[in-house]
Write a protein that holds these residues in place. Structure first.
Motif, mmCIF file in Angstrom:
data_model
loop_
_atom_site.group_PDB
_atom_site.id
_atom_site.type_symbol
_atom_site.label_atom_id
_atom_site.label_comp_id
_atom_site.label_asym_id
_atom_site.label_seq_id
_atom_site.Cartn_x
_atom_site.Cartn_y
_atom_site.Cartn_z
ATOM 1 N N ARG A 166 0.707 -1.155 -0.088
ATOM 2 C CA ARG A 166 -0.022 0.120 0.091
ATOM 3 C C ARG A 166 0.791 1.320 -0.015
ATOM 4 O O ARG A 166 1.818 1.368 0.762
ATOM 5 N N THR A 167 0.191 2.299 -0.588
ATOM 6 C CA THR A 167 0.918 3.659 -0.698
ATOM 7 C C THR A 167 -0.561 4.474 -0.439
ATOM 8 O O THR A 167 -1.611 4.354 -0.774
ATOM 9 N N ARG A 168 -0.288 5.581 0.440
ATOM 10 C CA ARG A 168 -1.371 6.342 0.883
ATOM 11 C C ARG A 168 -1.164 7.748 0.622
ATOM 12 O O ARG A 168 -0.006 8.279 0.713
ATOM 13 N N ILE A 169 -2.316 8.661 0.285
ATOM 14 C CA ILE A 169 -2.472 9.975 0.270
ATOM 15 C C ILE A 169 -3.102 10.587 1.179
ATOM 16 O O ILE A 169 -4.338 10.302 1.159
ATOM 17 N N THR A 170 -2.922 11.388 1.930
ATOM 18 C CA THR A 170 -3.554 12.107 2.959
ATOM 19 C C THR A 170 -4.590 13.098 2.332
ATOM 20 O O THR A 170 -4.455 13.469 0.917
ATOM 21 N N ALA A 171 -5.611 13.492 2.929
ATOM 22 C CA ALA A 171 -6.478 14.501 2.471
ATOM 23 C C ALA A 171 -5.643 15.932 1.976
ATOM 24 O O ALA A 171 -6.297 16.603 1.118
ATOM 25 N N GLU A 172 -4.641 16.147 2.620
ATOM 26 C CA GLU A 172 -3.872 17.065 2.148
ATOM 27 C C GLU A 172 -2.897 17.119 1.219
ATOM 28 O O GLU A 172 -2.217 18.188 0.832
ATOM 29 N N GLY A 173 -2.834 16.010 0.716
ATOM 30 C CA GLY A 173 -1.781 15.813 -0.335
ATOM 31 C C GLY A 173 -0.505 15.508 -0.212
ATOM 32 O O GLY A 173 0.323 15.568 -0.933
ATOM 33 N N THR A 174 -0.276 14.702 0.852
ATOM 34 C CA THR A 174 0.883 14.308 1.330
ATOM 35 C C THR A 174 1.063 12.518 1.062
ATOM 36 O O THR A 174 0.015 11.917 1.361
ATOM 37 N N VAL A 175 2.071 12.215 0.610
ATOM 38 C CA VAL A 175 2.288 10.685 0.647
ATOM 39 C C VAL A 175 2.755 10.209 2.055
ATOM 40 O O VAL A 175 3.543 10.577 2.781
ATOM 41 N N ARG A 176 2.025 9.070 2.297
ATOM 42 C CA ARG A 176 2.278 8.407 3.932
ATOM 43 C C ARG A 176 2.507 6.981 3.224
ATOM 44 O O ARG A 176 1.933 6.198 3.218
ATOM 45 N N SER A 177 3.936 6.654 3.544
ATOM 46 C CA SER A 177 4.183 5.143 2.989
ATOM 47 C C SER A 177 3.945 4.028 3.972
ATOM 48 O O SER A 177 3.515 3.017 3.548
ATOM 49 N N CYS A 178 3.326 4.683 5.443
ATOM 50 C CA CYS A 178 3.102 3.448 6.193
ATOM 51 C C CYS A 178 2.091 4.091 7.251
ATOM 52 O O CYS A 178 2.270 5.243 7.637
ATOM 53 N N LEU A 179 1.190 3.393 7.652
ATOM 54 C CA LEU A 179 0.290 3.753 8.499
ATOM 55 C C LEU A 179 0.948 4.335 9.691
ATOM 56 O O LEU A 179 0.503 5.338 10.558
ATOM 57 N N PHE A 180 2.214 3.821 10.372
ATOM 58 C CA PHE A 180 2.693 4.028 11.693
ATOM 59 C C PHE A 180 4.243 4.747 11.176
ATOM 60 O O PHE A 180 4.950 4.828 12.354
ATOM 61 N N GLY A 181 4.347 5.145 10.074
ATOM 62 C CA GLY A 181 5.333 6.282 9.713
ATOM 63 C C GLY A 181 5.087 7.514 9.658
ATOM 64 O O GLY A 181 4.236 7.929 8.855
ATOM 65 N N ASP A 182 5.357 8.556 10.615
ATOM 66 C CA ASP A 182 5.177 9.751 10.584
ATOM 67 C C ASP A 182 5.641 10.729 9.417
ATOM 68 O O ASP A 182 5.362 11.726 8.979
ATOM 69 N N GLU A 183 6.784 9.996 8.601
ATOM 70 C CA GLU A 183 7.359 10.896 7.562
ATOM 71 C C GLU A 183 6.423 10.940 6.499
ATOM 72 O O GLU A 183 5.669 10.049 6.069
ATOM 73 N N GLU A 184 6.156 12.052 6.111
ATOM 74 C CA GLU A 184 4.988 12.633 5.030
ATOM 75 C C GLU A 184 5.938 13.257 3.980
ATOM 76 O O GLU A 184 6.745 14.186 4.224
ATOM 77 N N THR A 185 5.607 13.153 2.699
ATOM 78 C CA THR A 185 6.285 13.823 1.408
ATOM 79 C C THR A 185 5.135 14.725 0.695
ATOM 80 O O THR A 185 3.922 14.094 0.354
ATOM 81 N N ASP A 186 5.324 15.983 0.801
ATOM 82 C CA ASP A 186 4.320 16.877 0.231
ATOM 83 C C ASP A 186 4.242 16.785 -1.434
ATOM 84 O O ASP A 186 5.103 16.920 -2.073
ATOM 85 N N LEU A 187 3.201 16.355 -2.140
ATOM 86 C CA LEU A 187 2.744 16.299 -3.366
ATOM 87 C C LEU A 187 1.926 17.441 -3.910
ATOM 88 O O LEU A 187 2.107 17.777 -5.056
ATOM 89 N N ARG A 188 1.111 18.235 -2.800
ATOM 90 C CA ARG A 188 0.142 19.176 -3.221
ATOM 91 C C ARG A 188 1.067 20.308 -3.654
ATOM 92 O O ARG A 188 0.449 20.968 -4.695
ATOM 93 N N GLY A 189 2.116 20.591 -2.984
ATOM 94 C CA GLY A 189 2.921 21.622 -3.394
ATOM 95 C C GLY A 189 3.523 21.684 -4.891
ATOM 96 O O GLY A 189 3.500 22.436 -5.435
ATOM 97 N N LEU A 190 3.789 20.340 -5.030
ATOM 98 C CA LEU A 190 4.229 20.084 -6.677
ATOM 99 C C LEU A 190 2.983 20.398 -7.528
ATOM 100 O O LEU A 190 3.300 21.117 -8.714
#
Length: 355
Positions: A287-311
């Motif tokens: 699984r790969t996840r996109i939050t409602a604000e447009g960040t990639v979240r690679s794992c349910l339990f990993g707080d690292e997020e990468t912004d795609l909305r800005g791009l």
């Protein structure tokens, strides 16, 4: 309380500082350092929900996300297109919060379906209000649906969700069945105060021709009341169900599927058990996840997020967005680590991440 207090942290990654891709092979898919490839995309489209389930939402709900901070239907469809065309994704599931709280849900589905090729378009919902919108959603491209239902006891439902809406959920389930969205899956989170009714829920599921899956409760509740020594695990559930049904031949139809399926009374009906905590399937996670604000979240339990909305809003082309997404998934952690003494629960709750 702040957004951080209720599980909605700020971005973990600056768009100008993408995750390191040292050692990543030159392949198009969403691979990580442990040999997994993400092919299942979960897209959260809102933090709002019509229920307040104790294992997910605080009683007052999550802090509102400003409308301009949510991904638009056009932006969501663009990410879906990139995921399918460039990154090897073949399953798209929309989540929340509660997806039905988005007035433009049909537009989101239609735009995404138009660019998804052969990828499936599905949704996880609590079913409230589904009976009024099912036709437009199916016409827009919805092909599968999971409905959350933890108990068929109305009093228990009201206590667990803090809302007396069980009849509305039943209406949504009937509408989904009549619309031909089969197999219709029911997701039930295992809770101590509903364990006694688990066999009743399974009996109801068999009578109504739906596929029930029980899910071990994870430490993703906004109230942070979860405790490992008080959770209901898969073994305890199977003991309870075994007192009323004969369960046999546990199996997985797909190695990456989270649910272990058991035949009920010899089959063909089955009941699924997703033992997220005690029988981790992290090594097969796709699984790969996109939050409602447009960040990639690679794992349910990993707080690292990468912004795609800005791009998306900054003029980046699809290639740049795909590369940033690949980089985010490359650094995915090995697993949730709930069995370790140094385990730290994620800052976002389930409602803020997307199921």
């Amino acid at each position: 309380m702040t957004r951080l207090d209720l599980g909605i942290p700020g971005l973990r990654r600056d768009p100008a500082a993408p995750p390191s891709t040292v050692g990543r092979p030159d392949v198009p898919g969403l691979v990580d350092r442990f040999g997994r490839q993400a092919r299942d995309l979960r897209v959260s489209i809102t933090e709002k929900c019509s229920l307040r389930c104790t294992y997910c939402m605080p009683e007052a709900g999550l802090p509102a996300i400003a409308r301009d901070d949510l991904l638009s239907a056009v932006e969501i469809a663009r990410l879906v297109h990139i995921a399918v065309r460039d990154l090897g994704v073949h399953d798209i599931r929309f989540t929340g919060g509660e997806p039905l709280m988005r007035a433009d849900l049909a537009e989101i589905l239609a735009r995404s379906s138009a660019v998804a090729g052969g990828a499936s378009i599905s949704m996880t919902t609590n079913g409230i209000g589904l009976d009024h919108r099912i036709r437009e959603l199916v016409d827009a491209g919805l092909t599968r649906i999971n409905i959350s239902l933890d108990t068929v006891d109305r009093d228990h439902f009201a206590r667990l969700t803090r809302r007396d809406r069980l009849p509305a959920v039943f209406a949504g389930i009937r509408a989904a069945k009549e619309a031909g969205l089969t197999p219709l899956k029911i997701n039930a989170v295992l809770m101590r105060d509903t364990l006694a009714g688990a066999a009743d829920l399974l009996a109801w599921s068999l009578e109504n021709g739906v596929r029930l899956r029980f899910i071990e409760q994870m430490p993703l509740d906004a109230d942070e009341a979860w405790a490992r020594d008080n959770m209901v695990d898969a073994a305890e559930l199977l003991d309870v169900l075994g007192g009323r049904f004969e369960l046999s031949r546990p199996h997985r139809d797909d190695p990456s599927a989270p649910a272990e399926e058991w035949l009920v009374d010899g089959g063909p009906a089955t009941v699924g058990v997703i033992a997220s905590v005690t029988r981790s399937f992290c090594e097969a996670c796709d699984r790969t996840r996109i939050t409602a604000e447009g960040t990639v979240r690679s794992c349910l339990f990993g707080d690292e997020e990468t912004d795609l909305r800005g791009l998306l809003r900054g003029g980046a082309d699809d290639r740049d967005i795909a590369d940033r997404w690949r980089a985010a998934m490359w650094v995915k952690q090995a697993g949730h680590g709930m069995g370790r003494t140094d385990f730290v629960r994620p800052k976002r709750s389930m409602g803020a991440i997307g199921g």
